[in-house]
Design a protein around this motif. Structure first.
Motif, PDB file in Angstrom:
ATOM      1  N   THR A   1       1.349  10.528   4.320  1.00 53.48           N
ATOM      2  CA  THR A   1       2.397   9.808   3.585  1.00 53.48           C
ATOM      3  C   THR A   1       3.602   9.543   4.489  1.00 53.48           C
ATOM      4  O   THR A   1       4.655   9.133   4.010  1.00 53.48           O
ATOM      5  CB  THR A   1       2.847  10.600   2.334  1.00 53.48           C
ATOM      6  OG1 THR A   1       3.181  11.940   2.705  1.00 53.48           O
ATOM      7  CG2 THR A   1       1.745  10.628   1.286  1.00 53.48           C
TER       8      THR A   1
ATOM      9  N   TYR B   1       5.805   7.531   7.254  1.00 57.39           N
ATOM     10  CA  TYR B   1       6.002   6.096   7.503  1.00 57.39           C
ATOM     11  C   TYR B   1       7.342   5.884   8.176  1.00 57.39           C
ATOM     12  O   TYR B   1       8.398   6.050   7.562  1.00 57.39           O
ATOM     13  CB  TYR B   1       5.937   5.328   6.178  1.00 57.39           C
ATOM     14  CG  TYR B   1       6.098   3.828   6.310  1.00 57.39           C
ATOM     15  CD1 TYR B   1       5.055   3.035   6.784  1.00 57.39           C
ATOM     16  CD2 TYR B   1       7.283   3.211   5.924  1.00 57.39           C
ATOM     17  CE1 TYR B   1       5.187   1.658   6.886  1.00 57.39           C
ATOM     18  CE2 TYR B   1       7.429   1.825   6.024  1.00 57.39           C
ATOM     19  CZ  TYR B   1       6.380   1.061   6.501  1.00 57.39           C
ATOM     20  OH  TYR B   1       6.511  -0.310   6.602  1.00 57.39           O
TER      21      TYR B   1
ATOM     22  N   VAL C   1       7.150   6.914   0.390  1.00 57.22           N
ATOM     23  CA  VAL C   1       6.763   7.501   1.675  1.00 57.22           C
ATOM     24  C   VAL C   1       7.700   8.663   1.995  1.00 57.22           C
ATOM     25  O   VAL C   1       8.739   8.831   1.359  1.00 57.22           O
ATOM     26  CB  VAL C   1       6.849   6.458   2.815  1.00 57.22           C
ATOM     27  CG1 VAL C   1       5.894   5.297   2.576  1.00 57.22           C
ATOM     28  CG2 VAL C   1       8.289   5.929   2.969  1.00 57.22           C
TER      29      VAL C   1
ATOM     30  N   GLU D   1       0.811  -1.214   0.000  1.00 55.93           N
ATOM     31  CA  GLU D   1       0.000   0.000   0.000  1.00 55.93           C
ATOM     32  C   GLU D   1       0.851   1.274   0.000  1.00 55.93           C
ATOM     33  O   GLU D   1       0.342   2.381  -0.158  1.00 55.93           O
ATOM     34  CB  GLU D   1      -0.951   0.010   1.206  1.00 55.93           C
ATOM     35  CG  GLU D   1      -0.290   0.121   2.567  1.00 55.93           C
ATOM     36  CD  GLU D   1       0.135  -1.231   3.148  1.00 55.93           C
ATOM     37  OE1 GLU D   1       0.439  -1.277   4.352  1.00 55.93           O
ATOM     38  OE2 GLU D   1       0.150  -2.227   2.381  1.00 55.93           O
ATOM     39  N   ARG D   2       2.161   1.103   0.191  1.00 58.22           N
ATOM     40  CA  ARG D   2       3.071   2.249   0.181  1.00 58.22           C
ATOM     41  C   ARG D   2       4.043   2.175  -1.003  1.00 58.22           C
ATOM     42  O   ARG D   2       5.078   2.833  -1.003  1.00 58.22           O
ATOM     43  CB  ARG D   2       3.892   2.274   1.473  1.00 58.22           C
ATOM     44  CG  ARG D   2       3.055   2.308   2.744  1.00 58.22           C
ATOM     45  CD  ARG D   2       2.645   3.710   3.081  1.00 58.22           C
ATOM     46  NE  ARG D   2       2.069   3.809   4.409  1.00 58.22           N
ATOM     47  CZ  ARG D   2       1.950   4.935   5.091  1.00 58.22           C
ATOM     48  NH1 ARG D   2       2.383   6.067   4.554  1.00 58.22           N
ATOM     49  NH2 ARG D   2       1.392   4.965   6.280  1.00 58.22           N
TER      50      ARG D   2
END
Length: 297
Positions: free
Chosen positions: A259, A261, A244, A239-240
Motif C-alpha cells: 500500500t 505510494y 495509500v 487503482e489506489r
C-alpha cells in the motif's frame, strides 16, 4: 444499572483528577499535558527552522483550529465521554462473557509482563501499530467510517497539529480494535503505555509537519513527512482510490502489504479529498458532518 453509573462517575472523577494533577505539575513521566506541549513546540520549531514548503506561513491555514482539535481530542474528549465509554464498554463485554462462564483472562495467551523489559515494549509497540495500520485501512475502505475520517483529511495545509485533527468517533474505533490484542498479551504498566504513546506522538507530529525529512534508509521502517503527504493527496490513481501509505508510526506495513505510494516529491501536491470544497470549516459542523450523511458500506 447502578454498577454502570458508579463506573461512569468514577471515570469522570478519576480523569478530572488526573487532568488537574497534570496541569499542576503533580505528575512526572506520565504527564501527557505538558508532554504534548513540549513535543508540539519542538516540532513546530523544526518546521520554522527547516520548512519544506517555504512559502507556507508559520501560522498556516487552520493552524488554530488544529491546535484546538489537538487539545480537545487529547484531553477534553477523554473527560467528556471517552474514558467513561471505554470503561463501561469493557464492563459490559466482561458481563457478556460471564454469561458463558468466561472472562477476558480466558483470551490471554501469555503474560507479557514476564518478558524482558525491552521485549515487552517492542511487542506492545509493534502489535498496537499494526492494529492501528489495519484499522486505518478500514477507515478508508468503508463509506460509513470514511465520513468520520474525512475530518482528518479536510486539512488543506500540512503542519504538526494536523496530526490530531480527527472526529471523536475515530478513537472509539481504534480502541475497540485494540481491545482483544491487548487482552491476549496481558496487562501493561502505565509507564509502558506512556513510553510508546510519547514516541507515537513525536512520529505522528513529524509525519504531518512541514519538514523536508524522510530519514534515509529508516524511511522503510518509520513513517515520514515525504511519505505521509501522499496519504493526504487529493488525487490518486484509480487503482489506489481507497488510499495509500496508511502507516501510523511504522511505514513497514505499507511496504509489506503493497500500500506504499510515493511517485515523486509530494511537496506541492494538493491535499484533501474530492468534494472537500463543501466540507464544513468549523469544529462543530465538522463534528456533526458524518451524522448527517446517509452512509453505505
Amino acid at each position: 444499572m447502578n454498577k454502570y453509573w458508579e463506573i461512569i462517575s468514577k471515570s469522570y472523577s478519576d480523569y478530572w483528577n488526573y487532568l488537574k494533577q497534570s496541569v499542576l505539575f503533580e505528575l512526572n513521566w506520565e504527564n501527557y499535558f505538558y508532554g504534548l506541549i513540549i513535543i508540539s513546540l519542538v516540532v513546530w520549531g523544526l518546521e520554522i527552522a527547516f520548512p519544506w514548503r517555504k512559502n507556507q506561513s508559520i501560522f498556516r491555514k487552520d493552524f488554530w483550529l488544529d491546535t484546538f482539535y489537538m487539545f480537545f481530542n487529547f484531553f477534553l474528549l477523554n473527560l467528556i465521554v471517552l474514558i467513561a465509554l471505554s470503561n463501561t464498554t469493557a464492563e459490559a463485554f466482561n458481563s457478556v462473557l460471564g454469561i458463558f462462564g468466561l472472562s477476558i483472562t480466558n483470551f490471554q495467551l501469555f503474560d507479557i509482563n514476564t518478558f524482558p523489559y525491552w521485549l515487552r515494549i517492542a511487542i506492545f509497540f509493534i502489535v498496537i501499530d499494526f492494529v492501528q495500520w489495519y484499522t486505518h485501512t478500514l477507515l478508508h475502505k468503508y463509506e460509513f467510517l470514511w465520513n468520520f475520517h474525512k475530518v482528518h483529511h479536510s486539512v488543506k495545509e500540512m503542519g504538526f497539529a494536523a496530526h490530531l485533527r480527527y472526529h471523536w468517533m475515530e478513537p472509539v474505533v481504534y480502541k475497540s480494535m485494540k481491545y482483544i490484542p491487548l487482552a491476549i498479551m496481558g496487562g501493561f504498566t502505565a509507564q509502558d503505555v506512556a513510553i510508546v504513546h510519547f514516541f507515537n506522538i513525536v512520529i505522528g507530529h513529524l509525519n504531518h509537519a512541514n519538514i523536508n525529512w524522510d530519514y534515509g534508509y529508516l524511511k522503510y521502517i518509520l513513517n515520514n513527512p515525504k511519505m505521509h503527504i501522499w496519504h493526504h493527496a487529493k488525487e490518486l490513481p484509480e487503482e489506489r482510490r481507497n488510499g495509500v501509505n496508511f502507516g501510523i508510526t511504522l511505514s513497514i506495513w505499507d511496504y509489506l502489504f503493497k500500500t506504499n505510494y510515493i511517485p515523486h516529491s509530494g511537496r506541492d501536491i494538493e491535499i484533501g479529498f474530492e468534494g472537500d470544497e463543501q466540507f464544513p470549516n468549523d469544529f462543530l459542523h465538522q463534528e456533526l458532518y458524518p451524522l448527517g450523511k446517509k452512509n453505505a458500506s
